[in-house]
Design an enzyme around this catalytic site. Structure first.
Site: not given
Ligand code: UDX
Length: 435
Positions: A259, A262
């Site tokens: 979620g 981004c």
């Molecule tokens: C993301 C990108 O990682 C970053 O490089 C970009 O600039 C902006 O978007 P962010 O939105 O901060 O960053 O979150 P991120 O850590 O990527 O996690 C995104 C979502 O994926 C979260 O909801 C997280 O809980 C979920 N996630 C992440 C999973 O469900 N499983 C995983 O293994 C990793």
């Protein structure tokens, strides 16, 4: 003489970028159209939670190197203008809303001094940078525009900004690249990979990276569905495939999916743009990535129904976590809150706890109930849903918590709790992708 920098748009990205640039010794002015935000930032405070940013920003404001203003003309002496405004999903479709980007460019064009460089950081549909550059040169022929996508993760924003794993600069001249080399001299000194690209490639790098990350998460969540059907365990599967360095073990955490501000909107805007370009087939798979992601949320609700009853009316549900991920108070497109709201809409009584995101969550969904402590949240609960993997939830004592609930059933929506510990304490333990 050190470069002067302006940062247009002081949300997560802009506020972090401004504070980090000031910490490197540049004179920085942050500009935003929201006077309330500017007033707060000028006092050295930030309107959101981001580890380490509060201290850094306060220090930089105190040093006098970092100022904020809602008046664009205060950026007129800057050599470099970073464009950091938001590009949310439009209300009536999948595309990105470029209203703020367009308005900021028009405003900068009016005051940018000769020789200055406008540097886009916002995530935009490919082709935007070239269009903005043409418009800038029409209004202000002595300036130039480059694109320098930002890859920071919330929760690690300061670290990612000061020490990015790569710097990508989309430029149309050596002069523009050289200005950016001055800005990022500290990173170049520590050998951060530097990728020079044309404008469209630089724009595409960002959406391609986020599409890949989203694909990794949906891939493992698809495997979770198969594990459930076949009686397997996705956490073991992820660990096993992750040892192959070509696959890697990061971003393979199965659960309720991605979620935030981004990933969801970026893959949708990318699909919308591909369609405009007549290349929609190339990104058809992203539609499936999006569907798998949304399905993960539904699968938790199905588990709840399976354990309680089809009819959720009157059931008491405790939800641990509201932020879209830990170490953030961001609730934009939070899978945790989406699930909470859907269950509440089905007639259950949902109480939510989060160590940092309660206020923004309550603002967005006042229909939910909120509890100040985990114990209060769990009181009388028929089922507990662990939906954002904050460290404090992983450290909970399941034996002590049992006394508060009506039924000791927990669903780990993030595959982050210690299953053996919860089972040993007498809880019924459910998780996505684990038989
Ligand atoms: C993301 C990108 O990682 C970053 O490089 C970009 O600039 C902006 O978007 P962010 O939105 O901060 O960053 O979150 P991120 O850590 O990527 O996690 C995104 C979502 O994926 C979260 O909801 C997280 O809980 C979920 N996630 C992440 C999973 O469900 N499983 C995983 O293994 C990793």
């Amino acid at each position: 003489m050190a470069l002067k920098i302006s940062v247009i748009g002081t949300g997560y990205l802009g506020a972090t970028h401004a504070a980090c640039m000031a910490s490197l010794g540049f004179d920085v002015v942050g500009i935003d159209v929201d006077p309330a935000k500017i007033a707060l930032l000028s006092k050295g405070e930030i309107p959101f939670y981001e580890p380490g940013l509060d201290t850094l920003l306060a220090e930089q404001v105190k040093s006098g190197r970092l100022t904020f203003s809602s008046n664009f003309s205060d950026a007129s002496s800057a050599d470099v203008h970073f464009l950091c405004v938001g590009t949310p999903q439009v209300k009536d479709g999948l595309a990105a809303d470029l209203t703020c980007v367009n308005a900021s460019l028009e405003a900068i064009a009016g005051f940018a001094k000769a020789g200055s460089l406008v540097v886009g950081k916002s995530t935009v549909p490919v082709g935007t940078a070239a269009r903005l550059r043409a418009r800038l040169l029409e209004l202000n022929p002595d300036s130039d525009l480059a694109w320098n996508p930002e890859f920071l993760r919330e929760g690690f924003a300061v670290e990612d900004t000061l020490h990015p794993n790569r710097l990508v600069v989309g430029v149309t001249s050596d002069a523009a690249e050289n200005i950016l080399k001055d800005v990022y001299a500290a990173n170049l000194a520590e050998n951060t990979p530097w990728v020079r690209a044309d404008l469209p490639t630089a724009e595409l790098v960002k959406v391609a990276a986020n599409s890949f990350l989203a694909t990794k998460i949906s891939f493992i969540n698809a495997m979770a569905e198969i594990c459930e059907a076949a009686g397997g365990d996705v956490t073991i599967l992820a660990k096993a495939i992750g040892y192959d360095p070509r696959i890697g073990n990061r971003f393979l955490q199965a659960g309720i999916g991605f979620g935030g501000g981004c990933l969801p909107k970026d893959i949708r805007a990318f699909m919308a743009r591909a369609e405009e370009l007549g290349a929609s087939q190339a990104l058809e798979f992203l539609r499936e990535i999006d569907s798998i992601n949304i399905r993960a949320r539904q699968r938790v609700i199905e588990l709840v129904r399976r354990d309680l009853s089809e009819d959720l009316r009157g059931k008491k549900i405790a939800v641990l976590g509201a932020a879209f991920k830990p170490d953030s108070d961001d609730v934009r497109d939070s899978p945790a809150l989406d699930i909470a709201v859907q269950i509440q809409a089905a007639g259950a009584h949902v109480t939510v706890h989060d160590p940092k995101a309660m206020e923004p969550a309550a603002k967005r969904f006042p229909v939910l109930n909120f509890a100040q402590t985990v114990e209060e949240c769990l009181t009388g609960a028929d089922i507990v849903l662990h939906l954002t993997e904050w460290k404090m939830y992983r450290e909970l004592d399941p034996a002590a918590l049992k006394a508060h609930v009506a039924q000791a059933i927990v669903i780990d929506g993030r595959n982050a709790l210690d299953r053996e510990k919860w089972l040993a304490a007498g809880w019924k333990f459910r998780a996505l992708g684990r038989a």
